[in-house]
Design a protein around this motif. Structure first.
Motif, PDB file in Angstrom:
ATOM      1  N   LEU A 118      19.256  43.239  35.119  1.00 25.99           N
ATOM      2  CA  LEU A 118      19.943  41.866  35.090  1.00 25.99           C
ATOM      3  C   LEU A 118      19.382  40.777  36.073  1.00 25.99           C
ATOM      4  CD1 LEU A 118      23.467  42.266  33.651  1.00 25.99           C
ATOM      5  CD2 LEU A 118      21.261  42.329  32.295  1.00 25.99           C
ATOM      6  N   LEU A 119      18.299  39.937  35.911  1.00 30.60           N
ATOM      7  CA  LEU A 119      17.953  38.966  36.914  1.00 30.60           C
ATOM      8  C   LEU A 119      18.556  37.782  37.146  1.00 30.60           C
ATOM      9  CD1 LEU A 119      14.226  40.111  36.525  1.00 30.60           C
ATOM     10  CD2 LEU A 119      15.888  41.318  38.052  1.00 30.60           C
ATOM     11  N   PRO A 120      19.524  37.222  38.080  1.00 30.49           N
ATOM     12  CA  PRO A 120      19.950  36.193  37.959  1.00 30.49           C
ATOM     13  C   PRO A 120      18.955  35.034  38.212  1.00 30.49           C
ATOM     14  CG  PRO A 120      20.622  37.325  40.053  1.00 30.49           C
ATOM     15  CD  PRO A 120      19.909  38.415  39.073  1.00 30.49           C
ATOM     16  N   THR A 121      19.252  33.822  37.732  1.00 29.36           N
ATOM     17  CA  THR A 121      18.568  32.634  37.795  1.00 29.36           C
ATOM     18  C   THR A 121      19.301  31.418  38.084  1.00 29.36           C
ATOM     19  OG1 THR A 121      18.414  32.472  35.581  1.00 29.36           O
ATOM     20  CG2 THR A 121      16.372  33.588  36.716  1.00 29.36           C
ATOM     21  N   TYR A 122      20.456  31.648  38.632  1.00 29.61           N
ATOM     22  CA  TYR A 122      21.596  30.476  38.683  1.00 29.61           C
ATOM     23  C   TYR A 122      21.725  30.165  39.896  1.00 29.61           C
ATOM     24  CZ  TYR A 122      24.706  34.144  38.666  1.00 29.61           C
ATOM     25  OH  TYR A 122      25.305  35.625  38.904  1.00 29.61           O
ATOM     26  N   ASP A 123      22.582  28.982  40.485  1.00 26.78           N
ATOM     27  CA  ASP A 123      22.917  28.898  41.773  1.00 26.78           C
ATOM     28  C   ASP A 123      21.408  29.080  42.826  1.00 26.78           C
ATOM     29  OD1 ASP A 123      24.495  27.836  43.901  1.00 26.78           O
ATOM     30  OD2 ASP A 123      25.375  29.911  44.122  1.00 26.78           O
ATOM     31  N   VAL A 124      21.877  29.898  43.679  1.00 30.27           N
ATOM     32  CA  VAL A 124      20.814  30.247  44.797  1.00 30.27           C
ATOM     33  C   VAL A 124      19.847  31.210  44.365  1.00 30.27           C
ATOM     34  CG1 VAL A 124      22.359  29.585  46.638  1.00 30.27           C
ATOM     35  CG2 VAL A 124      22.464  32.005  45.965  1.00 30.27           C
ATOM     36  N   PHE A 125      20.076  31.694  43.165  1.00 29.58           N
ATOM     37  CA  PHE A 125      19.213  32.906  42.793  1.00 29.58           C
ATOM     38  C   PHE A 125      18.165  32.463  42.017  1.00 29.58           C
ATOM     39  CE2 PHE A 125      23.857  34.597  42.976  1.00 29.58           C
ATOM     40  CZ  PHE A 125      23.557  35.455  43.859  1.00 29.58           C
ATOM     41  N   ASP A 126      16.845  33.195  42.076  1.00 25.73           N
ATOM     42  CA  ASP A 126      15.785  32.757  41.468  1.00 25.73           C
ATOM     43  C   ASP A 126      14.659  33.980  41.436  1.00 25.73           C
ATOM     44  OD1 ASP A 126      13.975  31.305  40.045  1.00 25.73           O
ATOM     45  OD2 ASP A 126      13.047  30.361  41.998  1.00 25.73           O
ATOM     46  N   GLU A 127      15.461  35.005  40.953  1.00 31.61           N
ATOM     47  CA  GLU A 127      14.823  36.482  40.973  1.00 31.61           C
ATOM     48  C   GLU A 127      13.623  36.430  39.834  1.00 31.61           C
ATOM     49  OE1 GLU A 127      16.939  39.805  41.357  1.00 31.61           O
ATOM     50  OE2 GLU A 127      18.449  39.048  42.640  1.00 31.61           O
ATOM     51  N   ASP A 128      13.914  35.693  38.476  1.00 32.32           N
ATOM     52  CA  ASP A 128      12.944  35.915  37.642  1.00 32.32           C
ATOM     53  C   ASP A 128      11.520  35.184  37.883  1.00 32.32           C
ATOM     54  OD1 ASP A 128      12.183  36.195  34.561  1.00 32.32           O
ATOM     55  OD2 ASP A 128      12.137  34.252  34.603  1.00 32.32           O
ATOM     56  N   ARG A 129      11.522  34.535  39.015  1.00 35.98           N
ATOM     57  CA  ARG A 129      10.444  34.003  39.601  1.00 35.98           C
ATOM     58  C   ARG A 129       9.208  35.148  40.030  1.00 35.98           C
ATOM     59  NH1 ARG A 129       8.788  29.019  42.473  1.00 35.98           N
ATOM     60  NH2 ARG A 129       7.376  29.602  44.321  1.00 35.98           N
ATOM     61  N   TYR A 130      10.087  36.016  40.518  1.00 42.23           N
ATOM     62  CA  TYR A 130       9.366  37.282  40.998  1.00 42.23           C
ATOM     63  C   TYR A 130       9.454  38.763  40.284  1.00 42.23           C
ATOM     64  CZ  TYR A 130      10.456  34.150  44.989  1.00 42.23           C
ATOM     65  OH  TYR A 130      10.699  33.148  45.621  1.00 42.23           O
ATOM     66  N   PHE A 131      10.213  39.036  39.657  1.00 38.82           N
ATOM     67  CA  PHE A 131      10.605  40.276  39.149  1.00 38.82           C
ATOM     68  C   PHE A 131      10.824  40.440  37.409  1.00 38.82           C
ATOM     69  CE2 PHE A 131      13.329  40.007  43.421  1.00 38.82           C
ATOM     70  CZ  PHE A 131      12.293  40.930  43.995  1.00 38.82           C
ATOM     71  N   GLU A 132      10.222  41.382  37.354  1.00 39.08           N
ATOM     72  CA  GLU A 132      10.404  41.931  35.793  1.00 39.08           C
ATOM     73  C   GLU A 132      11.762  42.861  35.848  1.00 39.08           C
ATOM     74  OE1 GLU A 132       8.951  42.509  31.715  1.00 39.08           O
ATOM     75  OE2 GLU A 132       8.541  41.194  33.350  1.00 39.08           O
ATOM     76  N   PRO A 133      12.416  42.502  34.624  1.00 36.55           N
ATOM     77  CA  PRO A 133      13.763  43.325  34.610  1.00 36.55           C
ATOM     78  C   PRO A 133      13.415  44.722  34.177  1.00 36.55           C
ATOM     79  CG  PRO A 133      13.261  41.860  32.759  1.00 36.55           C
ATOM     80  CD  PRO A 133      12.687  41.446  33.649  1.00 36.55           C
ATOM     81  N   GLY A 134      14.284  45.733  34.729  1.00 34.46           N
ATOM     82  CA  GLY A 134      14.179  47.073  34.091  1.00 34.46           C
ATOM     83  C   GLY A 134      14.744  46.996  32.728  1.00 34.46           C
ATOM     84  N   HIS A 135      14.367  48.085  31.949  1.00 28.53           N
ATOM     85  CA  HIS A 135      14.634  48.228  30.382  1.00 28.53           C
ATOM     86  C   HIS A 135      15.574  49.344  30.051  1.00 28.53           C
ATOM     87  CE1 HIS A 135      12.370  44.489  29.856  1.00 28.53           C
ATOM     88  NE2 HIS A 135      11.357  44.924  30.347  1.00 28.53           N
ATOM     89  N   GLN A 136      16.023  50.081  31.037  1.00 33.30           N
ATOM     90  CA  GLN A 136      16.598  51.499  30.663  1.00 33.30           C
ATOM     91  C   GLN A 136      17.743  51.594  31.615  1.00 33.30           C
ATOM     92  OE1 GLN A 136      13.297  54.223  30.989  1.00 33.30           O
ATOM     93  NE2 GLN A 136      14.047  54.977  33.004  1.00 33.30           N
ATOM     94  N   ALA A 137      18.663  52.287  31.272  1.00 40.44           N
ATOM     95  CA  ALA A 137      19.832  52.848  31.979  1.00 40.44           C
ATOM     96  C   ALA A 137      19.245  53.807  33.118  1.00 40.44           C
ATOM     97  CB  ALA A 137      21.124  53.396  31.050  1.00 40.44           C
ATOM     98  N   ASN A 138      19.805  53.720  34.159  1.00 39.07           N
ATOM     99  CA  ASN A 138      19.445  54.261  35.496  1.00 39.07           C
ATOM    100  C   ASN A 138      20.245  55.604  36.012  1.00 39.07           C
ATOM    101  OD1 ASN A 138      16.833  52.979  35.832  1.00 39.07           O
ATOM    102  ND2 ASN A 138      18.094  51.215  36.397  1.00 39.07           N
ATOM    103  N   SER A 139      20.083  56.833  35.970  1.00 43.08           N
ATOM    104  CA  SER A 139      20.664  58.025  36.287  1.00 43.08           C
ATOM    105  C   SER A 139      20.126  58.926  37.109  1.00 43.08           C
ATOM    106  CB  SER A 139      21.715  58.361  35.454  1.00 43.08           C
ATOM    107  OG  SER A 139      21.064  59.107  34.485  1.00 43.08           O
ATOM    108  N   PHE A 140      20.806  59.669  37.864  1.00 47.75           N
ATOM    109  CA  PHE A 140      19.959  60.678  38.554  1.00 47.75           C
ATOM    110  C   PHE A 140      21.228  62.013  38.849  1.00 47.75           C
ATOM    111  CE2 PHE A 140      21.484  58.567  42.311  1.00 47.75           C
ATOM    112  CZ  PHE A 140      21.869  59.466  43.113  1.00 47.75           C
ATOM    113  N   THR A 141      20.506  63.087  39.021  1.00 46.96           N
ATOM    114  CA  THR A 141      21.574  64.131  39.279  1.00 46.96           C
ATOM    115  C   THR A 141      21.593  64.639  40.929  1.00 46.96           C
ATOM    116  OG1 THR A 141      21.407  65.053  37.353  1.00 46.96           O
ATOM    117  CG2 THR A 141      22.079  66.492  38.688  1.00 46.96           C
ATOM    118  N   LEU A 142      22.506  64.502  41.505  1.00 44.47           N
ATOM    119  CA  LEU A 142      22.833  64.906  42.826  1.00 44.47           C
ATOM    120  C   LEU A 142      23.386  66.199  42.965  1.00 44.47           C
ATOM    121  CD1 LEU A 142      22.521  64.071  45.760  1.00 44.47           C
ATOM    122  CD2 LEU A 142      24.923  63.327  45.517  1.00 44.47           C
ATOM    123  N   THR A 143      22.652  67.297  43.460  1.00 38.74           N
ATOM    124  CA  THR A 143      23.201  68.706  43.641  1.00 38.74           C
ATOM    125  C   THR A 143      23.840  68.888  45.070  1.00 38.74           C
ATOM    126  OG1 THR A 143      21.049  69.546  44.047  1.00 38.74           O
ATOM    127  CG2 THR A 143      21.530  69.620  42.112  1.00 38.74           C
ATOM    128  N   GLY A 144      24.547  69.927  45.221  1.00 39.55           N
ATOM    129  CA  GLY A 144      24.657  70.369  46.499  1.00 39.55           C
ATOM    130  C   GLY A 144      23.695  70.475  47.196  1.00 39.55           C
TER     131      GLY A 144
END
Length: 563
Positions: A118-144
């Motif tokens: 989610l790329l904010p474009t309100y108030d002080v934010f203007d991320e859509d000027r530079y960035f493409e949004p990600g399109h998938q849920a992000n996770s990873f597995t952390l082992t000992g």
């Protein structure tokens, strides 16, 4: 399993310095047997990098720094770093060329990369000027360590990804809810790396939102926030974590770097209690901490060592001097008194008393002879016209010139002292009292200025701000007997109208219905509209409210009023 939060204060563009901060935190983490270290959003380049992202050389150096950091980090530690990544599909399929990303570094290499959705474009934010949004849920597995023992499935999000819960807000701002998507994946823990700017009372809202999400999705949440001042924006830190019952288990300090260690109960898949710093006791304490940090970092990150302030003996310059003294120390603050024939004796006395209380150096530059010189120079042109605003503003511009001369001669940063009420209605002089490299209280209404000064005296248990400054009628002292209320409504009335108009977007009929005089309301609204050209030329002002006259304020200058 131990997870650590490194609440960092990056400098925008200082890739090597920011990498050193992350590496230092990593070395501390290893000593404490930490498995995963968290850093804020875009921790490698600092937030917001803005149009630095248009420079290919900057992006190339960031990529090289990221790979070097991966090689330098202790191999047994996993570290999440905020960085900018290229969008390889942009050229062929369209879209923005970059991603706002989170990079998992481990064992000397980049293990995984996750993109902000989610790329904010309100108030002080203007991320859509530079960035493409990600399109998938992000996770990873952390082992000992060494791949032994239990593992955790960790969901990862970046800042705005948290702020779209329709149950909490009563609506959706974006089509997707990344937190809900992670819950569907069955993650054990959700992490959010943020660079969330400060506004008054925002932490209370953040924590209510995080608590709601932890309970709704039965999942612990760790929120890691940047700290520090970057131009007009102030980042308050206040990193915090909630267990799956929605109880806070840790909180980093406000307005300073910090380090928080957390333990994960692998059997219960939940966070155990850690260190918890208390929130500021009141809004005045919050605002004071924000403004001191904002001034300190602006001075430091812009390469200044000392500041100069025009001391009038009034409430605004008194507060700014106190903030600057707390930010960089009394030996680094110079107060300049510039009395005119209209300056009262008590104003000079109040300014000197303030300087004595703060322990700052002062210098006095009377402007009477300079005023007379201007009168002589303009006499032939102004002949036959009554003395008025032009002559009054010349006094302010003389003072502004003198302060800029001091700034140029000694390399001091000039801090202007105008408040939000004045900036709103244009009760300030271009190339005069608006001169400066930073406007410290440009987002602080006049009534709040008084509240901060009273709070400061209470905290100090002495009159740091002289009592006479607090009780006398505010005045620019540009003509005999002048007070602000000759030109403006009482500040209690003015600030309420400004709050309704600027923050609540009320119409003139709504403000009149609330009890305000229609003539006063119409006049104030007209003044706000007419002063836009002045605000456009003002120095950057530290933002403490949700509607500041800075990068988030995008009003046209040439316009017709609709009110």
């Amino acid at each position: 399993m131990k997870i650590a939060i490194a609440q960092l204060n990056p400098t925008i563009g200082d890739l090597a310095g920011n990498a050193r901060q992350i590496l230092d935190a990593a070395q501390k983490a290893v000593v404490q047997d930490v498995r995963l270290l968290l850093t804020p959003e875009l921790s490698l380049c600092g937030y917001p990098p803005r149009d630095l992202l248009l420079h290919p050389g900057f992006l190339k150096t960031m990529a090289e720094t990221l790979h070097q950091l991966a090689a330098d980090l202790p191999p047994q530690l996993a570290v999440l770093v905020g960085a900018v990544e290229p969008n390889p599909q942009a050229r062929d399929t369209g879209g923005k060329p970059l991603f706002n990303s989170m990079v998992l570094l481990e064992q000397g290499q980049i293990r995984q990369i996750f993109h902000k959705r989610l790329l904010p474009t309100y108030d002080v934010f203007d991320e859509d000027r530079y960035f493409e949004p990600g399109h998938q849920a992000n996770s990873f597995t952390l082992t000992g360590r060494g791949g032994d023992g239990d593992s955790l499935k960790i969901g990862v999000t970046i800042c705005e990804d948290l702020w779209n819960d329709e149950e909490f807000w009563g609506k959706r701002t974006y089509a997707v809810n990344p937190i809900a998507a992670l819950a569907e994946l069955g993650v054990d823990l959700i992490i959010n790396l943020s660079a969330s700017p400060y506004t008054v009372g925002k932490q209370v809202v953040r924590e209510a939102m995080l608590r709601h999400a932890a309970i709704r999705y039965d999942c612990p949440i760790l929120y890691v926030n940047q700290v520090g001042g970057n131009d007009d924006l102030i980042f308050d830190g206040n990193s915090v974590a909630f267990d799956r019952q929605g109880e806070p288990v840790c909180r980093a300090c406000a307005f300073d770097v910090d380090w928080v260690l957390l333990n994960v109960d692998l059997d219960r898949r939940d966070l155990l209690p850690g260190d918890t710093h208390a929130l500021p006791d009141c809004e005045e304490e919050e605002i004071w901490g924000a403004l001191v940090l904002g001034v300190r970092d602006y001075v430091r990150k812009c390469g200044f060592r000392k500041v100069v302030i025009g001391l009038s003996g009034g409430i605004d310059s008194s507060l700014v001097a106190a903030i600057a003294t707390a930010a960089i120390g009394p030996n680094n603050v110079l107060g300049v008194l510039m009395p005119s024939p209209y300056s009262s004796d008590h104003s000079v006395e109040d300014a000197l008393k303030l300087a004595q209380n703060l322990g700052i150096q002062t210098h006095t530059l009377p402007i009477g002879d300079l005023m007379a010189g201007y009168d002589r120079a303009l006499d032939a042109l102004f002949v036959g016209t009554p003395s008025g605003i032009a002559e009054e503003n010349i006094q302010s511009r003389i003072r502004g010139n003198l302060l800029m001369a001091v700034s140029n001669k000694f390399g001091h940063l000039l801090i202007s002292t105008g408040n939000k009420s004045e900036m709103a209605v244009g009760y300030c002089t271009l190339y005069g009292d608006m001169n400066g490299g930073l406007a410290a209280i440009a987002d602080v209404p006049k009534t709040r200025v008084y509240g901060l000064c009273r709070w400061l005296n209470q905290q100090a248990k002495s009159a740091v701000i002289p009592e006479n400054v607090l009780v006398k009628a505010p005045s620019a002292e540009l003509k005999p007997g002048q007070v602000d209320q000759d030109s403006l409504p009482p500040y209690e009335i003015l600030d309420d109208i400004l709050n309704r108009f600027i923050h609540e977007h009320q119409t003139i009929p709504q403000m009149v219905e609330a009890g305000h005089d229609p003539v006063i309301v119409e006049r104030v609204v007209k003044l706000v509209d007419r002063a836009e050209f002045k605000r456009r030329q003002a120095p950057p002002g530290l933002k403490i409210t949700d509607r500041a006259f800075g990068t988030g304020w995008r009003m046209p200058i040439a316009k017709r009023s609709y009110s």
